[in-house]
Design a protein around this motif. Sequence first.
Motif, mmCIF file in Angstrom:
data_model
loop_
_atom_site.group_PDB
_atom_site.id
_atom_site.type_symbol
_atom_site.label_atom_id
_atom_site.label_comp_id
_atom_site.label_asym_id
_atom_site.label_seq_id
_atom_site.Cartn_x
_atom_site.Cartn_y
_atom_site.Cartn_z
ATOM 1 N N ASN A 158 -37.723 26.747 -4.210
ATOM 2 C CA ASN A 158 -36.897 26.450 -3.247
ATOM 3 C C ASN A 158 -36.238 27.512 -2.276
ATOM 4 O O ASN A 158 -36.302 27.346 -0.969
ATOM 5 N N PHE A 159 -35.799 28.733 -3.035
ATOM 6 C CA PHE A 159 -35.271 29.776 -2.179
ATOM 7 C C PHE A 159 -36.478 30.515 -1.482
ATOM 8 O O PHE A 159 -36.497 30.702 -0.054
ATOM 9 N N ALA A 160 -37.907 30.555 -1.864
ATOM 10 C CA ALA A 160 -38.915 30.944 -1.353
ATOM 11 C C ALA A 160 -39.410 30.201 0.154
ATOM 12 O O ALA A 160 -39.481 30.809 1.222
ATOM 13 N N GLU A 161 -39.160 28.990 0.075
ATOM 14 C CA GLU A 161 -39.503 28.183 0.999
ATOM 15 C C GLU A 161 -38.635 28.244 2.403
ATOM 16 O O GLU A 161 -38.709 28.324 3.574
ATOM 17 N N VAL A 162 -37.262 28.620 2.070
ATOM 18 C CA VAL A 162 -36.225 28.800 3.002
ATOM 19 C C VAL A 162 -36.422 30.106 3.625
ATOM 20 O O VAL A 162 -36.637 30.395 4.658
ATOM 21 N N ILE A 163 -36.690 31.239 2.858
ATOM 22 C CA ILE A 163 -37.186 32.663 3.154
ATOM 23 C C ILE A 163 -38.304 32.400 4.182
ATOM 24 O O ILE A 163 -38.230 33.071 5.236
ATOM 25 N N ARG A 164 -39.356 31.837 3.709
ATOM 26 C CA ARG A 164 -40.265 31.717 4.412
ATOM 27 C C ARG A 164 -40.271 31.037 5.935
ATOM 28 O O ARG A 164 -40.772 31.268 7.009
ATOM 29 N N ALA A 165 -39.465 29.979 5.811
ATOM 30 C CA ALA A 165 -38.940 29.509 7.273
ATOM 31 C C ALA A 165 -38.152 30.153 8.102
ATOM 32 O O ALA A 165 -38.503 30.282 9.183
ATOM 33 N N TRP A 166 -37.117 31.027 7.521
ATOM 34 C CA TRP A 166 -36.621 32.109 8.285
ATOM 35 C C TRP A 166 -37.572 33.025 8.965
ATOM 36 O O TRP A 166 -37.456 33.520 10.176
ATOM 37 N N VAL A 167 -38.387 33.595 7.890
ATOM 38 C CA VAL A 167 -39.285 34.547 8.529
ATOM 39 C C VAL A 167 -40.267 34.248 9.490
ATOM 40 O O VAL A 167 -40.702 34.855 10.602
ATOM 41 N N SER A 168 -40.672 33.106 9.475
ATOM 42 C CA SER A 168 -42.057 32.337 10.197
ATOM 43 C C SER A 168 -41.036 31.905 11.372
ATOM 44 O O SER A 168 -42.008 31.672 12.554
ATOM 45 N N SER A 169 -39.818 31.693 11.674
ATOM 46 C CA SER A 169 -39.296 31.086 12.788
ATOM 47 C C SER A 169 -39.303 32.213 13.966
ATOM 48 O O SER A 169 -39.283 31.734 15.030
ATOM 49 N N GLY A 170 -38.908 33.509 13.570
ATOM 50 C CA GLY A 170 -39.163 34.506 14.682
ATOM 51 C C GLY A 170 -37.925 34.492 15.523
ATOM 52 O O GLY A 170 -37.829 35.168 16.488
ATOM 53 N N GLN A 171 -36.761 34.018 15.016
ATOM 54 C CA GLN A 171 -35.390 33.898 15.713
ATOM 55 C C GLN A 171 -34.744 35.145 15.677
ATOM 56 O O GLN A 171 -35.159 35.869 14.501
ATOM 57 N N ASN A 172 -33.951 35.349 16.349
ATOM 58 C CA ASN A 172 -32.842 36.649 16.311
ATOM 59 C C ASN A 172 -32.132 36.550 14.890
ATOM 60 O O ASN A 172 -31.635 35.418 14.710
ATOM 61 N N GLY A 173 -32.241 37.314 14.312
ATOM 62 C CA GLY A 173 -31.489 37.621 12.999
ATOM 63 C C GLY A 173 -32.193 36.899 11.959
ATOM 64 O O GLY A 173 -31.595 36.823 10.519
ATOM 65 N N SER A 174 -33.263 36.515 11.990
ATOM 66 C CA SER A 174 -34.034 35.843 10.843
ATOM 67 C C SER A 174 -34.293 36.602 9.886
ATOM 68 O O SER A 174 -34.295 36.172 8.666
ATOM 69 N N ALA A 175 -34.690 37.913 10.159
ATOM 70 C CA ALA A 175 -34.887 38.826 8.971
ATOM 71 C C ALA A 175 -33.876 38.915 7.943
ATOM 72 O O ALA A 175 -33.773 38.890 6.847
ATOM 73 N N GLU A 176 -32.523 39.247 8.651
ATOM 74 C CA GLU A 176 -31.280 39.194 8.097
ATOM 75 C C GLU A 176 -30.828 38.183 7.213
ATOM 76 O O GLU A 176 -30.485 38.103 6.225
ATOM 77 N N ARG A 177 -31.155 36.977 7.692
ATOM 78 C CA ARG A 177 -31.030 35.743 7.084
ATOM 79 C C ARG A 177 -31.776 35.535 5.875
ATOM 80 O O ARG A 177 -31.335 35.154 4.805
ATOM 81 N N ALA A 178 -32.885 35.800 5.955
ATOM 82 C CA ALA A 178 -34.054 35.789 5.035
ATOM 83 C C ALA A 178 -33.455 36.799 3.704
ATOM 84 O O ALA A 178 -33.549 36.366 2.598
ATOM 85 N N HIS A 179 -33.208 38.013 4.166
ATOM 86 C CA HIS A 179 -32.509 39.086 3.367
ATOM 87 C C HIS A 179 -31.324 38.344 2.444
ATOM 88 O O HIS A 179 -31.205 38.577 1.281
ATOM 89 N N SER A 180 -30.655 37.535 3.335
ATOM 90 C CA SER A 180 -29.191 37.017 2.481
ATOM 91 C C SER A 180 -29.718 36.071 1.597
ATOM 92 O O SER A 180 -28.987 36.045 0.569
ATOM 93 N N ILE A 181 -30.490 35.419 1.950
ATOM 94 C CA ILE A 181 -31.180 34.204 0.945
ATOM 95 C C ILE A 181 -31.914 34.944 -0.308
ATOM 96 O O ILE A 181 -31.253 34.138 -1.645
ATOM 97 N N LEU A 182 -32.637 36.018 -0.189
ATOM 98 C CA LEU A 182 -33.019 36.601 -1.358
ATOM 99 C C LEU A 182 -31.829 37.245 -2.013
ATOM 100 O O LEU A 182 -31.904 37.196 -3.498
ATOM 101 N N ALA A 183 -30.645 37.907 -1.283
ATOM 102 C CA ALA A 183 -29.725 38.438 -2.146
ATOM 103 C C ALA A 183 -28.968 37.302 -3.019
ATOM 104 O O ALA A 183 -28.479 37.542 -4.011
ATOM 105 N N ARG A 184 -28.790 36.058 -2.164
ATOM 106 C CA ARG A 184 -28.047 35.032 -3.241
ATOM 107 C C ARG A 184 -28.870 34.627 -4.375
ATOM 108 O O ARG A 184 -28.638 34.340 -5.658
#
Length: 195
Positions: free
Chosen positions: A154-180
Motif C-alpha cells: 500500500n505504501f509502495a503504490e502511493v510512492i509509485r503514484a507520486w514518482v510517476s506523476s512528475g508533479q512539482n514536489g513529487s520526489a519530496e512527497r514520495a520520500h515523506s511516505i517512505l519516511a512514514r
Amino acid sequence: ILVRSGETNSLEEAVHILDELQVSGSLTPSRASYEVVFKGFSREHGRIEDANRILKRMVSPGKPELLPSVEMYLEMMKLWSTSGAPNAVERVEWCFQQIVREIGATSKAYAALQSAWGASRRPDAPQQAESILLQMQHDFESGRNPLARPTVDNFAEVIRAWVSSGQNGSAERAHSILARLEDLSMHDSHSDLKP
C-alpha cells in the motif's frame, strides 16, 4: 475443456453453452464454469470487456452461489488498471465496492485501487492513492476495519503514484511516505512493515 483447447472461437462457444444452460433452465451454470470462461477471457489480449461481462453476469440478484471470488475481482481490477481505458478507475472502484460488500475492504483490494489511481495519470492520482492509504490507516487503527491494515504494498503504490506523476514536489512527497513507513516499522505493532 473448450476454453482450454485454444481453438478459435472456443471462448465464444463456451459462452454460448452458458447462455443455453441459463435459458433452458434444465441446468444452472456453476460458479466454476463462469470462472473458467472468465479466466480464458482475462488471459487473452483485448478481451477485457468480455471478462468484465462474465464477471457482471455472476453478480446476478438471487444467485449468491454464483458470486465471483475475491480473487476474480482482484484480477479484474488488475486488468482494468493496466488497460489504459479512460474509465479504468471507475471500473476498478466498482470491483472494489463488490469486495467491500462481500468481505470488507482488504489491504490487497486497497492496493489494487491505489494501483488503478497511479496508472490513471490523472492530475489528482497521487493524492487519491495517498488518501486511500490514510483512510486505511484510520479504519484499521480505529478498529472500524481490521482487514484494512496497511502493508508495504500500500505504501509502495502511493510512492509509485507520486514518482510517476512528475508533479512539482513529487520526489519530496514520495520520500515523506517512505519516511512514514520507516517510522511505522520501528513500532512493535508494525515491525513487519520493512521498506
